[in-house]
Scaffold this motif. Structure first.
Motif, mmCIF file in Angstrom:
data_model
loop_
_atom_site.group_PDB
_atom_site.id
_atom_site.type_symbol
_atom_site.label_atom_id
_atom_site.label_comp_id
_atom_site.label_asym_id
_atom_site.label_seq_id
_atom_site.Cartn_x
_atom_site.Cartn_y
_atom_site.Cartn_z
ATOM 1 N N HIS A 33 -5.652 4.480 -7.293
ATOM 2 C CA HIS A 33 -4.759 4.569 -6.149
ATOM 3 C C HIS A 33 -4.969 5.859 -5.365
ATOM 4 O O HIS A 33 -5.074 5.879 -4.161
ATOM 5 C CB HIS A 33 -3.339 4.478 -6.671
ATOM 6 C CG HIS A 33 -2.322 4.611 -5.596
ATOM 7 N ND1 HIS A 33 -2.165 3.657 -4.624
ATOM 8 C CD2 HIS A 33 -1.444 5.588 -5.339
ATOM 9 C CE1 HIS A 33 -1.206 4.039 -3.827
ATOM 10 N NE2 HIS A 33 -0.752 5.198 -4.220
ATOM 11 N N ALA B 151 0.833 -1.201 0.000
ATOM 12 C CA ALA B 151 0.000 0.000 0.000
ATOM 13 C C ALA B 151 0.862 1.244 0.000
ATOM 14 O O ALA B 151 2.054 1.194 0.253
ATOM 15 C CB ALA B 151 -0.897 -0.006 1.231
ATOM 16 N N ASP B 152 0.228 2.282 -0.282
ATOM 17 C CA ASP B 152 0.917 3.556 -0.362
ATOM 18 C C ASP B 152 1.451 3.938 1.017
ATOM 19 O O ASP B 152 0.728 3.948 2.000
ATOM 20 C CB ASP B 152 -0.099 4.575 -0.890
ATOM 21 C CG ASP B 152 0.064 5.941 -0.291
ATOM 22 O OD1 ASP B 152 1.171 6.477 -0.425
ATOM 23 O OD2 ASP B 152 -0.899 6.435 0.292
ATOM 24 N N PRO B 153 2.745 4.179 1.114
ATOM 25 C CA PRO B 153 3.348 4.308 2.427
ATOM 26 C C PRO B 153 3.042 5.604 3.148
ATOM 27 O O PRO B 153 3.194 5.694 4.349
ATOM 28 C CB PRO B 153 4.833 4.208 2.123
ATOM 29 C CG PRO B 153 4.952 4.639 0.709
ATOM 30 C CD PRO B 153 3.683 4.274 0.041
ATOM 31 N N LYS C 66 5.508 -4.162 -7.166
ATOM 32 C CA LYS C 66 6.025 -3.132 -8.053
ATOM 33 C C LYS C 66 6.680 -3.739 -9.274
ATOM 34 O O LYS C 66 6.565 -3.221 -10.381
ATOM 35 C CB LYS C 66 7.030 -2.255 -7.306
ATOM 36 C CG LYS C 66 6.331 -1.207 -6.477
ATOM 37 C CD LYS C 66 7.297 -0.418 -5.654
ATOM 38 C CE LYS C 66 6.544 0.412 -4.643
ATOM 39 N NZ LYS C 66 7.327 0.688 -3.457
ATOM 40 N N GLY D 167 7.983 10.479 -1.172
ATOM 41 C CA GLY D 167 7.772 9.668 -2.356
ATOM 42 C C GLY D 167 7.373 8.255 -1.991
ATOM 43 O O GLY D 167 7.277 7.900 -0.817
ATOM 44 N N GLU D 168 7.146 7.474 -3.004
ATOM 45 C CA GLU D 168 6.616 6.146 -2.763
ATOM 46 C C GLU D 168 7.610 5.038 -3.052
ATOM 47 O O GLU D 168 7.494 3.950 -2.507
ATOM 48 C CB GLU D 168 5.350 5.956 -3.604
ATOM 49 C CG GLU D 168 4.223 6.790 -3.064
ATOM 50 C CD GLU D 168 3.072 6.897 -4.021
ATOM 51 O OE1 GLU D 168 2.977 6.032 -4.899
ATOM 52 O OE2 GLU D 168 2.287 7.836 -3.877
ATOM 53 N N ARG E 105 -8.408 6.690 -3.361
ATOM 54 C CA ARG E 105 -8.545 6.226 -1.994
ATOM 55 C C ARG E 105 -8.117 7.313 -0.998
ATOM 56 O O ARG E 105 -8.694 7.489 0.044
ATOM 57 C CB ARG E 105 -7.687 4.979 -1.802
ATOM 58 C CG ARG E 105 -8.104 4.115 -0.681
ATOM 59 C CD ARG E 105 -7.624 2.698 -0.905
ATOM 60 N NE ARG E 105 -6.290 2.646 -1.505
ATOM 61 C CZ ARG E 105 -5.166 2.781 -0.804
ATOM 62 N NH1 ARG E 105 -5.236 2.960 0.492
ATOM 63 N NH2 ARG E 105 -3.998 2.718 -1.392
ATOM 64 N N GLN F 104 11.693 3.547 -0.366
ATOM 65 C CA GLN F 104 11.619 4.119 0.976
ATOM 66 C C GLN F 104 12.870 3.775 1.758
ATOM 67 O O GLN F 104 13.411 2.674 1.629
ATOM 68 C CB GLN F 104 10.408 3.530 1.666
ATOM 69 C CG GLN F 104 9.183 4.352 1.445
ATOM 70 C CD GLN F 104 8.620 4.787 2.762
ATOM 71 O OE1 GLN F 104 8.415 3.958 3.620
ATOM 72 N NE2 GLN F 104 8.394 6.044 2.917
#
Lengths: 151, 997
Positions: free
Chosen positions: B753, A2-4, A56, B588-589, B756, B592
């Motif tokens: 995405h 999921a989007d962090p 990803k 950013g995604e 949400r 990380q």
């Protein structure tokens, strides 16, 4: 996965904050604004025949990688496919595909587990807010052993 | 007639004695003779008609009309006279040496040998003498340039320790050396920057390997050139003084809870007092010393870049009202109340004020135990950012705040990469205890410390936490920015025999250990553990001055009974250190926590003692280049490159422009890129101010059409609504986290995405909100990250442009399409250059005597005579500002038309006295935003191929107003798509724009 980073309004009821805007109107804000920052899952030891599936990388590429491990020069008798959270589906998919391609030569053995993840909640207003929160949550994981049965 | 031919002829005629031409006065003038004259620039008087010159026939190439009419007779005397002159000339030409006049020019090529040039005996006898003479002469010439001094002393004498140190001190008068300088100088390309000699990149190939080290291993950097400023005083006073420099809008400030407790290191952007959001100074890291229970007296370290320090220090002094400089001797006393332990040893303090004691100092190095390099001698010279005589500490008359400049007092190393904690745990060993004799006071600090029960228990606690680090798999598992104080043994004692590679422990902790590790990852390192004796001035001095020298250490090793066994730690071999965790990629995604690591803070003088053991654990060492790449991959702005609104960043930009321009001019004119034809106005710098102003104008024009409506916008409230006076002046970079977060949300293309996320983000971008933001942040730039979608490698100062609707349509049709092309622009300056030349020539012809212009220069001063000509041809054009009216993303203009218009304005302005450079726009730039077929939003400040994504990535700035404008007009699924074009190319590339928040 999921989007962090996303905005959440954790309803911490301690301080309702009145925020006075520059126009003079008062906007009622959420009790406290936090930024959710998810830390990466803990790195696990990685042998050559461990494959960690993510969302990803291209599905085909990951499948090819597993296939290569099984029948390439490396020639592992067994590989271990790990998937966490959203990637569980894909891990299962890959394992089943591998089995289908091998025309029944491969066997699967699946295990599930729970992985503890850490989230940091950073208050947007760091001075007023107290401690930045850190919380743990659990997520499911799957570990599929794909192997040639010893004849 | 071409200049090259002319020059050739000139060269040929150079050695021709001039009298030859005139000697045949009597011979008849032929038509080719006249022609000859017109060709030859060096002949001054035309030969009169008369007799025929036979030698000239021979010289004439082609001999056009040579044997048309042979003379019937020749006069013997005249003929002989002419021949005599000829022979004379020939003789002179033969005897006179030309060009490279080496003796072995007389030898045929196949007999020449390279060694002849320095060994004359290799030459044939007949040439030897001449060669001798030449050799002697050249040696004399060389000696004159060389310094005599170096040869006076023998090498042995020069390399003697004291002399060597003197030499080293002389060489670092201007640019200071770090402690690892000699190590670096042997392996790195060194550059002089910010008053230091710093390693830029290694001489061996390791660019890719360094990247790998950062992402999977460990990379080491010496950051000791960063300046540390210590503030001491009561907590409230410090905080109230420092809040003037910061704003909560940009993130946690000095007062953030976790930072104040000393548990974490914070980083923040400082502004000039009460000037937020304008006039930023630059980013700093800061670290509070943990509470010492009894008092509110606190210590704070602020780490700043050396270019920032000059601006920061006066500001700090003014907000803390610390103007009274203190003598260096008293500086130690002020830190006394904080010094809990250890005898103060101010050996170096008095010498600080005495520059003349340098030579003595190097002589009494033995007593001081200066070690590997003479550090006390180094201290005398101050550091790169301040001169010798300036004071280093100031105190306030009104408050109790004391400011101490600790530059070069604390060594800072940075380890980057997921394995950096492994390297640290392998290299460092928590200090072993000493047997304490309570009666005797030891001259060293650690035995004294051992007497203190409290500090010993703290030490055990710290050592425990440090052991726990071994169980981690990645450095990123720890909370960002946590701090661990520690005392370690001298790492030189446990130096491995062979250089190895640190690998993480595969097993991991079990049972109780695992539980404690979990606790550590969750809670971080407890605040008391962040304390270290490194904060205490006297301990630092003691440790620095009592370092066992390399020589003594080697002697001790030699005297060991069992060769190769470990040395017992000498009592002076304990060093207080601080470990500071550095967060990885936060925004950013993707990727990380990329590039997280540890900073290692050491007392001065111990740099090399820790450096070599670290290197022996198989880390890569990087220089300035790698720190730039590190921040680029992390998606962080790098100081001073990416801070154009700070004074240091501005300075950097100017310097960069000069460098780039010089590099440009080094190429031959015909090989230079013609930036005018590429439609690139400023290839070497970015006119941010002009860009911001132009976009402001554009929006104003637009605003007249559509009425601006005041709208409520949630969260995005500027703290300075009425600060319009300063807003007029200069551009700044937007750093308000709230606005940035909104922008970053708006820049994303809509998809499942993001939908949400929308739930928690009700503010959608519309005109009203955009107008309000534009009002608030008028001349602001936004820092953006750009990922190229397909092909294309962004370079420095690449343009970011707004795609037109057709471009987006094209992209939608074919995602792999290469993008639109910019039509080639017309280089009007080139015409002007030519015209000016021609004009000058005609003027010269008509006005005065025939003056030969034997050295044709491509660049000439602008002649006032052109103006009239230029005005004739230039059609009346609308004022430039009107072009802004075409503000929709399509700017369809005929470039030639604009160019003529601009050329007329350029000429009309008349202040073009400077030298025109071919291919570059002259100084008053036309409109930067609407110069090309696509509207320019901003420029790239760093661009490179990103090895993490396998594509080009760039960091740059865009105008906030322009960005909002673009986003409003873009369809939701292509939001944030921009065009990117390099200065030396006409091809636009599609790229995705991200705002990091």
């Amino acid at each position: 996965m999921a989007d962090p980073r996303s905005q959440v309004s954790a309803s911490v009821p301690q301080k309702p904050l009145g925020f006075s805007a520059s126009e003079g109107t008062t906007i009622e804000m959420d009790p406290m604004e936090y930024t959710l920052r998810k830390r990466l899952p803990r790195k696990l030891p990685k042998r050559r025949n461990d494959v960690y599936i993510n969302m990803k990388t291209d599905f085909k590429a990951q499948l090819a990688r597993c296939q290569k491990l099984l029948d390439g020069g490396a020639g592992h008798r067994e590989i271990c496919i790990h998937g966490l959270g959203l990637a569980i589906n894909r891990a299962i998919n890959i394992a089943l595909q591998l089995q289908a391609f091998s025309q029944g030569a491969l066997q699967l053995a699946a295990n599930t587990s729970t992985v503890e993840l850490i989230d940091d909640l950073e208050p947007d207003d760091p001075d007023e807010a107290g401690e930045p929160l850190t919380r743990t949550r659990n997520n499911s994981a799957i570990h599929i052993k794909v192997f040639y049965p010893s004849a | 007639m071409s200049g090259a031919k002319d020059r050739m002829r000139h060269k040929k005629m150079k050695n021709q004695p001039s009298n030859v031409t005139f000697s045949d006065r009597g011979s008849g003038g032929r038509s080719y003779n006249r022609l000859e004259h017109m060709r030859g620039p060096s002949q001054h008087s035309r030969p009169q008609q008369g007799g025929h010159s036979s030698w000239m026939i021979g010289r004439q190439d082609g001999g056009i009309i040579a044997d048309q009419a042979l003379p019937k007779y020749i006069t013997a005397s005249l003929f002989a006279k002419a021949r005599a002159a000829e022979v004379n000339a020939m003789l002179r030409a033969v005897t006179k040496t030309t060009g490279s006049c080496h003796v072995f020019g007389a030898l045929p090529k196949h007999m020449r040998r390279r060694s002849m040039s320095h060994n004359t005996k290799r030459l044939p006898c007949r040439l030897r003498e001449a060669a001798h003479r030449m050799l002697a002469r050249s040696q004399q010439a060389g000696q004159k340039e060389k310094k005599e001094q170096s040869k006076t002393k023998s090498r042995r004498a020069r390399r003697r320790h004291g002399n060597l140190l003197l030499e080293f001190n002389r060489r670092q008068k201007k640019n200071k050396w770090l402690e690892t300088h000699i190590w670096h100088a042997k392996r790195f390309h060194m550059i002089k920057r910010w008053g230091y000699c710093l390693g830029d990149r290694p001489t061996y190939k390791c660019y890719r390997a360094s990247y790998r080290a950062m992402s999977t291993g460990c990379l080491l950097q010496d950051l000791s050139y960063y300046c540390c400023i210590e503030l001491q005083g009561p907590e409230e006073q410090l905080l109230s003084a420092l809040t003037k420099l910061t704003s909560k809008d940009t993130g946690p400030t000095f007062a953030a809870v976790q930072c104040v407790s000393g548990q974490r290191e914070g980083s923040i952007l400082l502004y000039r007092p009460d000037q937020y959001p304008h006039q930023p100074l630059g980013p700093v890291h800061f670290l509070w010393r943990p509470h010492s229970a009894k008092s509110t007296y606190r210590q704070l370290w602020i780490w700043a870049h050396p270019t920032l320090k000059q601006d920061l220090l006066p500001e700090l002094q003014s907000v803390c009202q610390c103007f009274e400089a203190m003598a260096p001797a008293t500086e130690a006393n002020t830190s006394k109340p904080q010094a809990e332990l250890g005898p103060a040893d101010h050996l170096t303090a008095p010498t600080l004020s005495d520059p003349s004691s340098k030579p003595q100092n190097s002589r009494k190095r033995k007593q001081e135990g200066g070690g590997y390099d003479n550090y006390p001698a180094k201290k005398i010279l101050g550091d790169g950012t301040r001169s010798l005589m300036t004071p280093v500490s100031w105190k306030s008359s009104k408050t109790d705040i004391v400011i101490i400049d600790l530059s070069m007092d604390v060594v800072r190393y940075r380890l980057i990469g997921p394995l950096s904690h492994t390297v640290l745990t392998e290299t460092l060993l928590p200090a072993t205890k000493c047997e304490v004799d309570t009666k005797v006071t030891s001259p060293f600090w650690w035995p004294e410390q051992c007497k203190n029960k409290e500090s010993m228990s703290l030490h055990e606690q710290q050592a425990d936490v440090f052991q726990l680090l071994k169980g981690l798999h990645s450095t990123s598992e720890l909370p960002a920015g946590c701090v661990l104080g520690l005392t370690v043994d001298d790492p030189r004692l446990t130096l491995p025999k062979k250089k190895g590679k640190a690998a993480s422990d595969l097993q991991g902790p079990q049972g109780v250990e695992e539980e404690r590790r979990r606790e550590l990852a969750l809670r971080g390192i407890p605040a008391p553990c962040a304390n270290s004796a490194l904060w205490v001035h006297s301990v630092r001095d003691n440790v620095t001055n009592n370092k066992v020298s390399e020589q003594d250490l080697n002697r001790m090793k030699r005297e060991l009974l069992v060769p190769g066994s470990m040395l017992p730690t000498p009592p002076e071999g304990r060093v207080p250190i601080l470990l500071v965790h550095q967060a990885g990629k936060q925004h950013g995604e993707e990727r990380q926590d990329w590039g997280c690591g540890w900073d290692l803070l050491l007392p001065k003088g111990w740099g090399m003692a820790f450096w070599v053991p670290l290197v022996y654990r198989g880390v890569r060492v990087g220089g300035l280049q790698m720190s730039l790449k590190h921040s680029q991959n992390k998606g962080m702005p790098h100081f001073p490159h990416d801070f154009p609104d700070c004074p240091a960043g501005n300075c950097f930009q100017e310097q960069q422009e000069i460098e780039l321009l010089e590099k440009f001019k080094r190429r031959p004119p015909s090989k230079r890129t013609n930036y005018i034809k590429h439609g690139c106005l400023a290839p070497f710098r970015c006119p941010w101010q002009q860009l911001a102003e132009e976009w402001e104008d554009i929006v104003k024009h637009n605003g007249e059409n559509s009425k601006p409506q005041p709208a409520k916008i949630e969260g995005a409230i500027s703290p300075v609504g009425d600060n319009n006076t300063s807003q007029k002046s200069a551009f700044a970079v937007l750093r308000s986290r709230k606005v940035l977060r909104q922008m970053s949300f708006w820049c994303r293309p809509s998809s499942a995405h993001t939908r949400r996320v929308t739930r928690s983000f009700p503010t959608m971008l519309n005109h009203a909100i955009a107008m309000q933001l534009q009002e608030q942040w008028r001349r602001f730039l936004v820092w953006v990250r750009i990922c190229v979608l397909g092909k294309g490698l962004p370079t420095l100062h690449a343009m970011l442009c707004v795609p037109t609707a057709e471009d987006l349509q094209q992209l939608r049709g074919d995602p792999q399409c290469s993008g639109p092309k910019e039509p080639r622009h017309k280089d009007h300056i080139h015409h002007l250059l030519k015209k000016s030349k021609r004009c000058k020539a005609t003027l010269d012809c008509s006005s005065a005597a025939i003056k030969e212009d034997s050295s044709p220069t491509p660049k000439k001063e602008q002649d006032p005579g052109i103006n009239s000509k230029e005005e004739q041809q230039s059609c009346p054009t609308p004022p430039l500002k009107d072009t802004h009216l075409i503000t929709s993303t399509t700017v369809n203009k005929d470039p030639a038309f604009i160019l003529t218009g601009e050329s007329s304005t350029v000429m009309g302005s008349g202040d073009l006295s400077g030298v025109l450079e071919r291919g570059l726009w002259p100084e008053p730039l036309p409109s930067v935003s609407s110069h090309c077929s696509r509207v320019t939003l901003g420029w790239v400040t760093q661009g490179d191929f990103s090895m993490a994504t396998g594509r080009g990535e760039a960091l740059g700035f865009v105008s906030l107003v322009g960005l909002l404008h673009m986003l409003l007009s873009q369809p939701a699924d292509k939001r944030g798509t921009v065009l990117l074009r390099n200065p030396s190319s006409l091809q636009y590339r599609f790229a995705q724009l991200h705002v990091e928040a």
